[in-house]
Scaffold this active site. Structure first.
Site, mmCIF file in Angstrom:
data_model
loop_
_atom_site.group_PDB
_atom_site.id
_atom_site.type_symbol
_atom_site.label_atom_id
_atom_site.label_comp_id
_atom_site.label_asym_id
_atom_site.label_seq_id
_atom_site.Cartn_x
_atom_site.Cartn_y
_atom_site.Cartn_z
ATOM 1 N N ALA A 1 28.653 -35.366 -43.823
ATOM 2 C CA ALA A 1 29.169 -36.509 -44.586
ATOM 3 C C ALA A 1 30.343 -37.139 -43.863
ATOM 4 C CB ALA A 1 29.574 -36.051 -45.978
ATOM 5 N N PHE B 1 44.492 -48.568 -25.962
ATOM 6 C CA PHE B 1 44.108 -47.164 -25.885
ATOM 7 C C PHE B 1 43.744 -46.823 -24.447
ATOM 8 C CE2 PHE B 1 43.237 -43.815 -29.006
ATOM 9 C CZ PHE B 1 43.897 -44.323 -30.097
ATOM 10 N N GLN C 1 36.244 -32.344 -24.157
ATOM 11 C CA GLN C 1 37.450 -33.127 -23.893
ATOM 12 C C GLN C 1 38.703 -32.412 -24.405
ATOM 13 O OE1 GLN C 1 38.393 -37.106 -26.010
ATOM 14 N NE2 GLN C 1 38.115 -37.588 -23.853
ATOM 15 N N HIS D 1 42.436 -33.198 -25.261
ATOM 16 C CA HIS D 1 43.302 -34.346 -25.521
ATOM 17 C C HIS D 1 44.688 -34.032 -24.964
ATOM 18 C CE1 HIS D 1 45.523 -37.423 -27.680
ATOM 19 N NE2 HIS D 1 44.388 -37.938 -28.122
ATOM 20 N N LEU E 1 46.637 -32.907 -33.618
ATOM 21 C CA LEU E 1 46.615 -34.112 -32.801
ATOM 22 C C LEU E 1 47.797 -35.048 -33.035
ATOM 23 C CD1 LEU E 1 44.695 -35.447 -30.721
ATOM 24 C CD2 LEU E 1 44.147 -37.034 -32.541
ATOM 25 N N GLU F 1 46.587 -40.853 -29.532
ATOM 26 C CA GLU F 1 46.822 -41.624 -28.318
ATOM 27 C C GLU F 1 47.433 -42.982 -28.665
ATOM 28 O OE1 GLU F 1 43.498 -41.323 -25.688
ATOM 29 O OE2 GLU F 1 43.819 -43.388 -25.054
ATOM 30 N N ARG G 1 41.911 -39.883 -20.892
ATOM 31 C CA ARG G 1 42.410 -38.590 -21.363
ATOM 32 C C ARG G 1 42.327 -37.471 -20.353
ATOM 33 N NH1 ARG G 1 40.198 -39.031 -27.517
ATOM 34 N NH2 ARG G 1 41.779 -40.566 -28.022
ATOM 35 N N HIS H 1 39.495 -31.145 -28.060
ATOM 36 C CA HIS H 1 39.465 -32.261 -28.986
ATOM 37 C C HIS H 1 38.082 -32.797 -29.303
ATOM 38 C CE1 HIS H 1 40.948 -35.757 -31.059
ATOM 39 N NE2 HIS H 1 40.445 -36.585 -30.177
ATOM 40 N N ARG I 1 34.996 -38.956 -22.775
ATOM 41 C CA ARG I 1 34.953 -40.039 -23.759
ATOM 42 C C ARG I 1 36.259 -40.822 -23.738
ATOM 43 N NH1 ARG I 1 37.121 -40.618 -29.123
ATOM 44 N NH2 ARG I 1 37.883 -38.490 -29.196
HETATM 45 C C1 LIG Z 1 42.344 -35.165 -35.220
HETATM 46 C C2 LIG Z 1 41.282 -36.074 -34.682
HETATM 47 C C3 LIG Z 1 41.559 -37.428 -34.487
HETATM 48 C C4 LIG Z 1 40.583 -38.284 -33.993
HETATM 49 N N1 LIG Z 1 40.877 -39.607 -33.810
HETATM 50 C C5 LIG Z 1 39.915 -40.453 -33.374
HETATM 51 C C6 LIG Z 1 40.167 -41.856 -33.264
HETATM 52 O O1 LIG Z 1 41.241 -42.352 -33.575
HETATM 53 N N2 LIG Z 1 39.169 -42.650 -32.821
HETATM 54 C C7 LIG Z 1 37.944 -42.157 -32.478
HETATM 55 O O2 LIG Z 1 37.066 -42.931 -32.089
HETATM 56 N N3 LIG Z 1 37.674 -40.828 -32.613
HETATM 57 C C8 LIG Z 1 38.621 -39.981 -33.057
HETATM 58 N N4 LIG Z 1 38.330 -38.639 -33.176
HETATM 59 C C9 LIG Z 1 36.954 -38.176 -32.997
HETATM 60 C C10 LIG Z 1 36.127 -38.610 -34.205
HETATM 61 O O3 LIG Z 1 36.906 -38.512 -35.355
HETATM 62 C C11 LIG Z 1 34.879 -37.751 -34.381
HETATM 63 O O4 LIG Z 1 34.180 -37.658 -33.183
HETATM 64 C C12 LIG Z 1 33.960 -38.365 -35.430
HETATM 65 O O5 LIG Z 1 34.672 -38.672 -36.599
HETATM 66 C C13 LIG Z 1 32.819 -37.418 -35.741
HETATM 67 O O6 LIG Z 1 32.103 -37.916 -36.826
HETATM 68 P P1 LIG Z 1 30.775 -37.180 -37.291
HETATM 69 O O7 LIG Z 1 30.233 -38.003 -38.400
HETATM 70 O O8 LIG Z 1 29.915 -36.957 -36.113
HETATM 71 O O9 LIG Z 1 31.237 -35.737 -37.794
HETATM 72 P P2 LIG Z 1 32.389 -35.208 -38.794
HETATM 73 O O10 LIG Z 1 33.201 -36.278 -39.363
HETATM 74 O O11 LIG Z 1 33.068 -34.103 -38.082
HETATM 75 O O12 LIG Z 1 31.541 -34.602 -39.993
HETATM 76 C C14 LIG Z 1 30.747 -33.457 -39.857
HETATM 77 C C15 LIG Z 1 30.058 -33.177 -41.160
HETATM 78 O O13 LIG Z 1 29.080 -32.161 -40.985
HETATM 79 C C16 LIG Z 1 29.154 -31.252 -42.068
HETATM 80 N N5 LIG Z 1 28.649 -29.959 -41.594
HETATM 81 C C17 LIG Z 1 28.912 -29.345 -40.413
HETATM 82 N N6 LIG Z 1 28.267 -28.162 -40.364
HETATM 83 C C18 LIG Z 1 27.583 -28.035 -41.528
HETATM 84 C C19 LIG Z 1 26.746 -27.024 -42.078
HETATM 85 N N7 LIG Z 1 26.468 -25.881 -41.439
HETATM 86 N N8 LIG Z 1 26.230 -27.244 -43.317
HETATM 87 C C20 LIG Z 1 26.515 -28.378 -44.002
HETATM 88 N N9 LIG Z 1 27.310 -29.336 -43.528
HETATM 89 C C21 LIG Z 1 27.831 -29.175 -42.306
HETATM 90 C C22 LIG Z 1 30.611 -31.241 -42.452
HETATM 91 O O14 LIG Z 1 30.774 -30.806 -43.785
HETATM 92 C C23 LIG Z 1 30.971 -32.722 -42.280
HETATM 93 O O15 LIG Z 1 30.658 -33.430 -43.451
HETATM 94 C C24 LIG Z 1 39.305 -37.767 -33.675
HETATM 95 C C25 LIG Z 1 39.025 -36.423 -33.878
HETATM 96 C C26 LIG Z 1 40.016 -35.581 -34.347
HETATM 97 C C27 LIG Z 1 39.685 -34.117 -34.487
#
Ligand SMILES: Cc1cc2nc3c(=O)[nH]c(=O)nc-3n(C[C@H](O)[C@H](O)[C@H](O)COP(=O)(O)OP(=O)(O)OC[C@H]3O[C@@H](n4cnc5c(N)ncnc54)[C@H](O)[C@@H]3O)c2cc1C
Length: 581
Positions: free
Chosen positions: A12, A115, A242, A244, A254, A257, A288, A354, A396
């Protein structure tokens, strides 16, 4: 219990919810998440989301494409990069229309900031072309991920998406190469459920939790990646992790950046802005991987503050008003976790694991691939950080991953809609829960054995040391032995708490299995790749080697261990060049 849906999305975060928004109109769509949806790691994203809108100064999609290709150290597939950068402006305006409260310029347009690695072309005083940082990252103060995540969640609720929160997905149900659903543990009651569907999409996020120092949430244990691997799907480019540059010392929380985008300086123990020795043109706004290696080199060569393993991020010249308006979260974090007032004191920082460039291989429509030749896995899709398309290649650029999650969540959604037009609910194989029940039966029967914490701590410590910012053959060989030794020890793991309701020990044991499984792929890929490219830095092979290594790694899980195969990189207009900033 069996649940039936047209589409089951796991995750989600931005990728999962954006796909759910796209598909939920005429179809019965479920989203499963081990966390409450708005606690997904996307909500922690601070700095921004990239798109060449040109709201604050001239920018072009071609420059965004070039920066992404160059940032990837030429390992990114250029067809996928072209597509992502071209679709970026539309994807942002769509988010705006769905209700995302972006920060604004004086004229009321979406505000943009600088950035690392995002540049524009200008002519210098001698008429030569050079590239300098550009205002490209759309943001909402330093809470960009938070506001997008909440907006998408509201849109899903409005569209009647069925949420299964706090369900932990265990296995994919694969039958004759077709994905027919999955099994999951309902954490509230400790029961295994089957989800029977026409299609499954993973948006399960990254795998930073395999490292001791990390910016990632506890949940980022790479479950989706490991589940796919166990189901016979290969993993692509796992060695590219990566680090950070600016994690808050000592834990690695974190510091965006965006702090450097707003003008922050990096300084060593002598108060020197050392980036002038590594990337004289763009200084603190180099990509990075370069900034991280520069910091680590300063630390390794004894120029950390007081000889310790951190340097300073100095924001004191930015001013209290600006910090309050543009970086409120960061100033709050520094206060809460380091007791530092960022208005008057520099922040102690060190590199932190990161982002996961590698993951489940997909094509540009989100179809998961079963081999390096591009064969599609019927009924199974992936998007966001758990996938590898590959738009980020070996490194990235900041703000390109929220973009990746939104653009590819949307694209996978569109492809799934097409697939659902004539897909059927195919019969399930017999006993789809059998393997998971065996695992649980074994765990609940243990009376003694290995402690999960000890195995996890050793894995994370050693991964940070031996498979971190700098790597070499002997360290990686030792690391591979350690992973294998820990995998052996895991077979004798002990579940001490036998309750069923919210058994977090059980969940952590299941996550540890996943950490071990994909760490094996990271280290195997890293050992084999005898070059330096992007985030993968081999001190014993200090050059990029395009002749041999301009290719993606595909790791397959076999009975004899991990087998590696390779796939050529898609190159269109941008031929590999030396990467200088
Ligand atoms: C602190 C931080 C700051 C960041 N800042 C930036 C930024 O400014 N700009 C940018 O572009 N990127 C940024 N990133 C990277 C970016 O946030 C992520 O790469 C991106 O949000 C990932 O989105 P996603 O939908 O792939 O996964 P996520 O948002 O990580 O969601 C994963 C989902 O999978 C579910 N899940 C996982 N395993 C299971 C399981 N076994 N069973 C059921 N559910 C499961 C979790 O509950 C969650 O809902 C940042 C990352 C971090 C850690």
């Amino acid at each position: 219990m069996i649940h039936k849906h047209d589409l089951v999305i796991v995750g989600a975060g931005l990728a999962g919810l954006r796909a759910a928004v796209e598909t939920s109109g005429d179809y019965n769509v479920a989203v499963i998440s081990k966390l409450f949806p708005t606690r997904s790691h996307s909500g922690a994203a601070q700095g921004g989301i990239a798109a060449a809108l040109g709201n604050e100064e001239k920018d072009t999609i071609d420059w965004h494409i070039f920066d992404t290709v160059k940032g990837s150290d030429y390992l990114g597939d250029q067809d996928a990069i072209y597509q992502m950068c071209n679709e970026a402006p539309d994807a942002i305006y769509e988010l705006e229309h769905l209700g995302v409260p972006f920060s604004r310029t004086k004229e009321g347009k979406i505000a943009q900031r600088k950035f690392g690695g995002h540049t524009k072309e200008i002519k210098d005083e001698n008429g030569n072309t050079k590239r300098v940082p550009v205002l490209r990252a759309c943001y909402s103060a330093d809470r960009t991920g938070h506001v997008i995540l909440h907006t998408l969640y509201e849109q899903c609720v409005k569209r009647n998406v069925h949420f299964y929160s706090e369900y932990f997905v265990l296995s994919l149900i694969m039958d004759e190469g077709i994905c027919k659903g999955l099994t999951a543990l309902d954490l509230r009651y400790g029961e295994i459920h089957t989800f029977h569907s026409k299609a499954v999409m993973f948006g399960t996020g990254g795998y930073g939790r395999a490292f001791r120092v990390t910016s990632n949430a506890y949940a980022n244990s790479g479950d989706g990646v490991a589940i796919a691997f166990r189901a016979g799907i290969p993993l692509e480019d796992m060695e590219f992790v990566q680090f950070h540059p600016t994690g808050l010392y000592p834990l690695g929380i974190l510091v965006t950046e965006g702090a450097r985008g707003e003008g922050g300086y990096l300084k060593n123990k002598d108060g020197e802005r050392f980036m002038k020795n590594y990337a004289p043109t763009v200084m603190e706004l180099a990509p990075r991987d370069m900034v991280t290696r520069s910091i680590q080199t300063e630390i390794n060569e004894g120029r950390g503050i007081d000889g310790k393993d951190y340097v300073h991020l100095d924001l004191t010249h930015i001013g209290a008003e600006n910090l309050k308006e543009r970086l409120p979260e960061i100033t709050g974090f520094a206060k809460t976790y380091a007791g530092i007032d960022a208005v008057t004191q520099p922040i102690p920082i060190l590199p932190t694991a990161h982002y996961s460039m590698g993951g489940i291989p997909t094509n540009i429509n989100g179809n998961a691939l079963s081999d390096e030749k591009g064969t599609i896995v019927q009924g199974f899709y992936a998007a966001g950080e758990c996938s590898c398309i590959s738009v980020h290649g070996a490194n990235r650029l900041g703000t390109n991953s929220l973009l990746d999650a939104v653009v590819h969540g949307r694209r996978a959604g569109k492809a799934i809609l097409k697939y659902l037009e004539d897909a059927e609910l195919l019969p399930l194989p017999k006993n789809p829960e059998e393997k998971d029940r065996e695992v649980f039966g074994h765990l609940y029967a243990t009376t003694s054995g290995e402690n999960a914490d000890k195995i996890r701590v050793r894995l994370k410590e050693q991964m940070t040391l031996k498979c971190g910012v700098f790597r070499n053959e002997s360290g990686l060989k030792e690391m591979l032995d350690i992973v294998h030794e820990l995998e052996e020890r895991y077979k004798n793991i002990h579940l001490s708490h036998k309750g069923k309701i919210f058994n977090t020990e059980l969940m952590e044991i299941l996550e540890l299995r996943n950490l071990l499984e994909f760490s094996d792929a990271i280290v195997t890929g890293a050992l084999e790749r005898t070059e330096c490219r992007g985030a993968h830095w081999r001190t014993d092979h200090p050059k990029r080697d395009d002749k041999k290594w301009l290719q993606h790694t595909f790791a397959f899980k076999t009975e004899k261990g991990i087998e590696l195969k390779y796939k050529p990189v898609t190159i269109l207009n941008h031929q590999p060049q030396e990467r200088k900033y």
